[in-house]
Write an enzyme that holds these catalytic residues in place. Structure first.
Site: not given
Length: 476
Positions: A73, A117, A162, A290, A292, A356
């Site tokens: 990616r 991005h 995002e 994504n 985290y 991610e």
């Protein structure tokens, strides 16, 4: 070791502005302007050179090949392809991505490009940026230029990365480019990004390609479960962070955002025009997620200006380990997130790719030149096992991309946070694979041996488009 389905994509991720450098061969972006303002970047750094991937892409493709990933990616730099954000297309910029795509395919690696991005061409920001509806149309034009050149070899495309984080950090709080602190006045930037995604999706689907939208998603927990005010704040935060960017896509409507508009008016009144939600609804073939960390939410203090407060997660769960960034390490949050999405959206939830997942650590070579990072290996192991549990319990997840291939320019943190599987000496550009690189390589090899997969994705939603061959088109 858990076994994932045959055809599961194993990859890593990067983004253009964070790794490419080569600033003299592209137009200026909002991040160039932001980094030029004193005090905006923690160490005063810029992305002008970054990892110099623009000049070292063959070396980096070799790292990917040796890692054994089936997909990469990356992202395309809009100002490298279209320096003014509209009009003129840079042949030099497209040539770079042409060579990169061919090199990846020759190495047996599927390129999965993200069109945006966060590096908006500066001339577009000067015309209003994502606060302007016009940017959605310019984005569709840019998508057309990219797919015209690369679409014969690239089947899977991500439109945006995002949009919540870009809206919140860039337009609401001003801590990322373009540095605007509009608070709830930033919400139109979120809608215009969704509209841009939908219009780019129409372009990509016309070319027969598969379309993803990547969101940063987080499980939301009230700080004190028994406090009504904390639970209400958690609902308000969930609506903003998660549902604002999923409900229109999957349900065709926005969630209740009334907490962000005193007086009961919608904060998007006058921004959402007739037909917009019809364009956005159903405009993704799959979701990029994504992940985290989870988020603890508390009721705000009087005068805070927002309907929530974000205390440290460790206030709710003392003793939770954290990364160098201070983010809590909670592998089970990935399981909770994926199973929660399935409960919330049911059959309307498309296939998911983890686009991610990773952690920052203070990594440095030891006296022997080795870069030990046992915490990152533990982090990946825990999250991949949580992912396997979610898949076993019915989550339709078809790939995992670790963040990140290499240490890079970490936005407002400059070069102070290291997320990479490969250590980068930012003075010399030297790449040194860390222990986590070897760990992930062994994980991928074991998965392929157990599943009998060659890394090709037999579960893709776009069955009419087989994996493109690395044969390069005759382009100037």
């Amino acid at each position: 070791m858990p076994v994932f389905p045959s055809g599961f994509l194993w990859g890593v991720a990067t983004s253009a502005h964070q790794v490419e450098g080569g600033a003299d061969a592209r137009g200026r972006s909002v991040w160039d302007a932001f980094a030029a303002e004193p005090g905006r970047i923690r160490d005063g750094a810029t992305g002008a050179v970054a990892c110099d991937h623009y000049h070292r892409s063959d070396e980096d493709t070799g790292l990917l090949r040796n890692l054994g990933v089936s997909a990469y990616r990356m992202s395309l730099s809009w100002p490298r392809i279209q320096p003014e954000g509209q009009g003129r297309i840079s042949a030099v910029g497209l040539d770079f991505y042409d060579r990169l795509v061919d090199g990846l395919l020759a190495a047996g690696i599927e390129p999965v490009p993200t069109l945006y991005h966060w590096d908006l061409p500066l001339p577009l920001e000067e015309r209003g940026g994502w606060l302007s509806r016009e940017t959605a149309d310019r984005f569709a034009d840019y998508a057309q230029a990219a797919v015209d050149r690369l679409g014969d070899r690239v089947r899977r495309w991500i439109t945006l990365n995002e949009p919540f984080v870009h809206m919140a950090y860039g337009y609401a709080f001003g801590v990322h480019a373009p540095g605007k602190a509009l608070m709830t006045g930033a919400l139109p930037a979120g809608h215009h990004q969704l509209l841009a995604h939908a219009r780019a999706s129409a372009v990509l689907r016309e070319a027969g390609r598969t379309v993803l939208l990547t969101n940063n998603l987080t499980p939301v927990e009230p700080l004190r479960e028994g406090e009504d005010a904390d639970r209400e704040a958690a609902r308000a935060y969930d609506a903003l962070h998660n549902r604002m960017f999923l409900d229109p896509l999957l349900l065709g409507r926005y969630p209740d955002l009334g907490a962000y508009a005193p007086g009961g008016r919608s904060p998007l009144e006058g921004t959402v025009l007739p037909g917009d939600l019809g364009e956005i609804h159903g405009s993704a073939d799959a979701l990029g997620v994504n992940y985290y960390n989870p988020t603890a939410v508390a009721a705000p203090e009087p005068g805070d200006g927002l309907p929530f407060a974000l205390p440290p997660y460790t206030d709710r769960h003392p003793g939770t380990p954290t990364t160098a960034f201070g983010w809590p390490v909670v592998p089970s949050g990935l399981y909770d997130l994926l199973t929660g999405l399935r409960r919330r959206y049911g059959d309307r939830l498309p296939p998911i790719y983890i686009t991610e997942n990773g952690c920052s650590r203070d990594d440095a070579p030891d006296a022997s030149g080795r870069v030990p990072d046992p915490e990152r290996c533990t982090y990946m192991d825990g999250h991949l096992r949580a992912l396997a549990d979610a898949v076993a319990d019915g989550a339709d997840v078809r790939g995992y991309f670790a963040w990140s291939l290499m240490d890079n320019f970490e936005w407002a943190e400059g070069y102070t946070q290291r997320f990479g599987l490969v250590h980068v000496d930012f003075d010399t550009g030297r790449r040194t694979p860390k222990d986590s690189y070897a760990w992930y390589r062994a994980w991928i090899a074991a998965q392929r041996a157990r599943s009998g997969s060659d890394g090709s994705d037999s579960t893709d939603t776009d069955q009419s488009n087989p994996t493109p061959t690395p044969t390069r088109r005759n382009q100037p």
